[in-house]
Design an enzyme around this catalytic site. Structure first.
Site, PDB file in Angstrom:
ATOM      1  N   ASP A   1      19.527  28.289 -27.044  1.00 24.35           N
ATOM      2  CA  ASP A   1      18.255  28.386 -26.321  1.00 24.35           C
ATOM      3  C   ASP A   1      18.328  27.724 -24.949  1.00 24.35           C
ATOM      4  O   ASP A   1      17.381  27.826 -24.160  1.00 24.35           O
ATOM      5  CB  ASP A   1      17.128  27.705 -27.124  1.00 24.35           C
ATOM      6  CG  ASP A   1      16.905  28.337 -28.487  1.00 24.35           C
ATOM      7  OD1 ASP A   1      16.930  29.578 -28.555  1.00 24.35           O
ATOM      8  OD2 ASP A   1      16.721  27.602 -29.467  1.00 24.35           O
TER       9      ASP A   1
ATOM     10  N   ASP B   1      15.294  25.019 -30.003  1.00 24.14           N
ATOM     11  CA  ASP B   1      15.926  23.799 -30.510  1.00 24.14           C
ATOM     12  C   ASP B   1      17.448  23.868 -30.536  1.00 24.14           C
ATOM     13  O   ASP B   1      18.106  22.895 -30.880  1.00 24.14           O
ATOM     14  CB  ASP B   1      15.416  23.482 -31.918  1.00 24.14           C
ATOM     15  CG  ASP B   1      15.959  24.461 -32.955  1.00 24.14           C
ATOM     16  OD1 ASP B   1      16.193  25.632 -32.599  1.00 24.14           O
ATOM     17  OD2 ASP B   1      16.155  24.046 -34.110  1.00 24.14           O
TER      18      ASP B   1
ATOM     19  N   CYS C   1       3.364   1.753   2.796  1.00 25.96           N
ATOM     20  CA  CYS C   1       4.650   1.047   2.634  1.00 25.96           C
ATOM     21  C   CYS C   1       5.641   1.951   1.914  1.00 25.96           C
ATOM     22  O   CYS C   1       6.797   2.086   2.330  1.00 25.96           O
ATOM     23  CB  CYS C   1       4.461  -0.230   1.809  1.00 25.96           C
ATOM     24  SG  CYS C   1       3.274  -1.393   2.473  1.00 25.96           S
TER      25      CYS C   1
ATOM     26  N   ASP D   1      11.370  30.459 -29.980  1.00 23.72           N
ATOM     27  CA  ASP D   1      12.513  30.799 -30.811  1.00 23.72           C
ATOM     28  C   ASP D   1      12.049  30.719 -32.265  1.00 23.72           C
ATOM     29  O   ASP D   1      11.135  29.961 -32.582  1.00 23.72           O
ATOM     30  CB  ASP D   1      13.647  29.797 -30.545  1.00 23.72           C
ATOM     31  CG  ASP D   1      14.815  29.988 -31.494  1.00 23.72           C
ATOM     32  OD1 ASP D   1      15.325  31.108 -31.577  1.00 23.72           O
ATOM     33  OD2 ASP D   1      15.185  29.012 -32.167  1.00 23.72           O
TER      34      ASP D   1
ATOM     35  N   CYS E   1       0.839  -1.203   0.000  1.00 21.15           N
ATOM     36  CA  CYS E   1       0.000   0.000   0.000  1.00 21.15           C
ATOM     37  C   CYS E   1       0.871   1.249   0.000  1.00 21.15           C
ATOM     38  O   CYS E   1       2.102   1.169   0.075  1.00 21.15           O
ATOM     39  CB  CYS E   1      -0.941   0.018   1.207  1.00 21.15           C
ATOM     40  SG  CYS E   1      -0.074   0.238   2.776  1.00 21.15           S
TER      41      CYS E   1
END
Length: 733
Positions: free
Chosen positions: A627, A623, A18, A425, A15
């Site tokens: 950046d 990308d 635990c 960008d 559970c």
């Protein structure tokens, strides 16, 4: 070596309490820097200093807490195989428990006065308790030895007390008869409670298996057998494990590609939807990259393996999805704290219930008090609380992966719904990222070829995408030797050729170096800028020599993506290092009102920070390496899959297909997932808030209603299952 990040399977957790206890024990270990135990996945994510603690010592800590930790290297396939065997074993136990509980329930409810009824129920219940329910008692005792308690403690206490009380009444009925009290037995409650709880756990484990369907699906994409071309020209079949980088592999129509590589013979179209979410097949010709798990269409081709095993894009995605599913959302921290103290509180409430019934219960106080105490113990459910967040997160992240949206952790998935501003960008994000030289204008045609060769020589030193476009445009020409090359961030480059200094870059670079610009070239530059082309000036130290226009085509999906973000009420900003006119033309084309031109890499991060100061929850989409600072600064960094590895490492999300429309989908996915989490938590909390008082007998003074322990155990079992099933509904959205 320093900090190590590892994920290990944790065994024997029954559970959420635990998971909370294991996490607490590991947090106290010297050298453990971060720890997150996920009950839904049954794993622990650890960051620890290997100079201070070893995996064997970590294993010992978990074992001392009453659980198991697998530290040996074991594949995901083996783990899933073990889970499947455990599920089959649980299914068998559940079936037998239900089969045996039925006659006990029938006798206990309808044939109590038949001869030897109590003895028959005792015999069958003992088989159920000792044979099928022994794990509850073993685990409860293990927890008690470590001064802890979990769901097994509640089950063991409730069934153990009811069984012993019933056994006493069966063996010594005269004790109660001498007091003019009827002796009741509750063997049917014990039998049905164990059967229902086993059924609940079986259904819960099956449903939890559905939340890992994304991982299993991704793992099933890689073929086990590969057809390899040997150096002698023969085709032989090999196991995937035997393939190494450099091997030549043939792919026939309809086959899955086994490892990443580069096509060197033949052509075809490949369905990459399992990686990108895009259904349109991609053409593959000589020199094209192919990826493990994608499906070849009608043609055949040979390709050379370059990434195998855990280095393939597919393996990277599987690892990212798994790590993300094992991470914890911020809201989970509160739930973990509740789960950690839940069981002791429930035991306290159960004892208080029994005492109050003895004091206030009247003639049948002992029987009813015992019944109410047992019902409180079985109806309380920390599992529903513990499963509420992780199951929704697992399904949400898996859903994203199947649509080409890689989400690195639960925190970013939860946070994405709050995004109020997105910074885009331009190059490679809004545009294709593959600029081409469209026009070139020169003042001195007599020196034209020499000027082109000098320009090629200078740009060959630059790593800028625009420089690459010029190099490709002039690649068949010879070039000059360059000395004193200098990259001028955000402006361009300079270098010395044959003792003369040359400049390549924007108009600002020439003006700063006081280089005169001819009116004819300025007119052409304005004309190109109006068309949204990037203008590149080429100049000697004393005069401008020419201008080139470079165009990076806007992606077909960009305008639609921006429109969908606007419809969600999100502000969209565009940042670019290009000049004002170029930036304005691109912004107008895709429908962006807020843009900023001539932005240096460091200024992108400052811009994101400024928006955050203004109270915005900011997503940065980019990308490139330039950046990465802004991606790290943003609340949610989103990298485009075609970009640099650094950008993808820093970002919290990656759009594999580089389709901007996926950003809106990611935000919608976040909203749906968070909504599901709140639904789950509401149900889990309300269930316990309502169920426990009713089980204690709060309605008895009003209408004489006292909940049966059997009904309580069924309600407890279904509470966990309902939470998982609600999470699985995300798959349908």
């Amino acid at each position: 070596m320093g900090s190590i990040r590892k994920s290990y399977p944790v065994m024997d957790m029954s559970c959420a309490a635990c998971a909370s206890y294991v996490e607490k024990q590991l947090k106290e270990v010297t050298g453990v820097q971060e720890v997150a135990v996920n009950f839904a996945t049954g794993r622990v994510n650890l960051v620890y200093n290997d100079q201070q603690i070893t995996p064997v010592q970590l294993q010992k800590v978990v074992e001392e807490a009453g659980y198991g930790l697998i530290i040996d290297e074991i594949s995901q396939e083996e783990i899933m195989g073990q889970q499947e065997l455990a599920l089959q074993k649980l299914r068998t136990k559940t079936f037998l428990a239900i089969l045996l509980a039925i006659p006990v329930a029938v006798i206990g409810m309808f044939y109590m006065n038949m001869p030897y009824a109590n003895l028959i129920m005792w015999a069958i219940t003992t088989v159920i308790l000792v044979g099928l329910g022994k794990d509850f008692f073993i685990n409860a005792w293990s927890q008690a030895k470590h001064r802890s308690a979990n769901m097994d403690t509640l089950v063991a206490l409730s069934t153990g007390v009811a069984y012993l009380f019933s056994l006493f009444n069966t063996l010594f009925p005269s004790y109660w008869e001498s007091k003019a009290i009827e002796s009741h037995v509750y063997f049917e409650s014990v039998a049905v409670i164990i059967a229902f709880i086993l059924l609940g756990r079986y259904l819960e484990e099956r449903a939890k298996g559905g939340t890992t369907a994304a991982i299993r699906g991704l793992m099933g994409l890689q073929p086990k057998i590969v057809t390899k071309l040997t150096p002698t020209g023969e085709f032989v079949e090999e196991q995937i494990e035997a393939i190494v980088a450099g091997d030549q592999i043939i792919v026939k129509p309809g086959e899955r590609i086994a490892v990443d590589g580069i096509v060197f013979s033949g052509n075809s179209y490949v369905n990459e939807s399992m990686l990108t979410g895009e259904a349109t097949p991609v053409e593959k010709i000589e020199g094209s990259r192919v990826y493990a798990g994608t499906i070849n269409q009608k043609g055949s081709f040979l390709y050379r393996a370059d990434k195998v095993g855990e280095k393939t894009v597919l393996s990277h995605i599987i690892r990212l999805v798994q790590e993300a599913q094992e991470s914890k959302a911020p809201v989970q921290k509160i739930v973990d704290q509740v789960a950690g103290v839940f069981v002791p509180i429930v035991i306290g409430i159960a004892l208080l219930t029994f005492v109050l019934w003895i004091i206030l219960g009247g003639e049948y106080a002992l029987n009813r008090g015992l019944l109410a105490m047992v019902t409180v113990l079985v109806i309380a459910c920390p599992c529903a609380l513990g499963l509420a967040t992780p199951t929704a997160i697992m399904v949400g992240i898996g859903k994203g992966a199947s649509h080409g949206i890689l989400i690195k952790d639960a925190q970013s998935l939860e946070l994405a719904k709050k995004i109020s501003a997105i910074v885009l960008d331009k190059t490679g994000t809004l545009t294709e990222g593959h600029p081409e030289v469209i026009h070139e204008d020169w003042l001195d045609n007599l020196q034209l070829e020499k000027n082109r060769q000098i320009l090629l020589a200078l740009e060959s030193f630059s790593e800028h995408p625009l420089a690459e476009a010029i190099v490709q445009h002039y690649e068949k020409r010879e070039s000059y030797a360059v000395s004193n090359f200098e990259s001028l961030t955000g402006k361009g480059i300079s270098g010395v050729v044959e003792g003369v200094k040359y400049f390549v870059g924007n108009q600002k670079l020439l003006e700063e170096n006081q280089i005169p610009l001819s009116s004819s070239l300025k007119e052409r530059a304005l004309e190109y800028a109006d068309r949204a082309h990037t203008v590149i000036w080429f100049a000697r130290e004393d005069s401008a020599l020419g201008v080139l226009s470079v165009s990076d085509k806007v992606k077909s999906s960009s305008k639609e993506a921006v429109d969908s973000l606007h419809k969600q009420g999100i502000k969209v900003y565009m940042l670019t290092g290009d000049e004002e006119l170029t930036a304005k033309a691109i912004a107008e084309e895709v429908g962006i009102e807020h843009f900023k031109a001539g932005v240096l890499p460091a200024e992108k991060e400052m811009f994101v920070r400024q928006l955050q100061v203004e109270g915005e929850t900011v997503a940065m989409v980019g990308d490139g390496i330039n950046d990465s600072a802004a991606l790290a600064r943003a609340d949610v960094g989103i990298a485009m899959g075609s970009g640099s590895d650094i950008a993808m490492d820093v970002a919290k999300m990656t759009i594999i297909s580089s389709d901007l429309r996926k950003i809106a989908e990611a935000i919608q996915l976040s909203k749906a997932t968070v909504k599901t989490i709140y639904q789950n938590l509401f149900w889990a909390f309300v269930y316990n808030l309502i169920a426990i008082p009713i089980a204690a007998g709060i309605l008895y003074p009003v209408n004489g209603f006292l909940l049966s322990p059997m009904i309580g155990s069924a309600a407890m079992a279904m509470s966990s299952v309902s939470v998982v099933i609600n999470s699985l509904r995300l798959k349908l959205k």
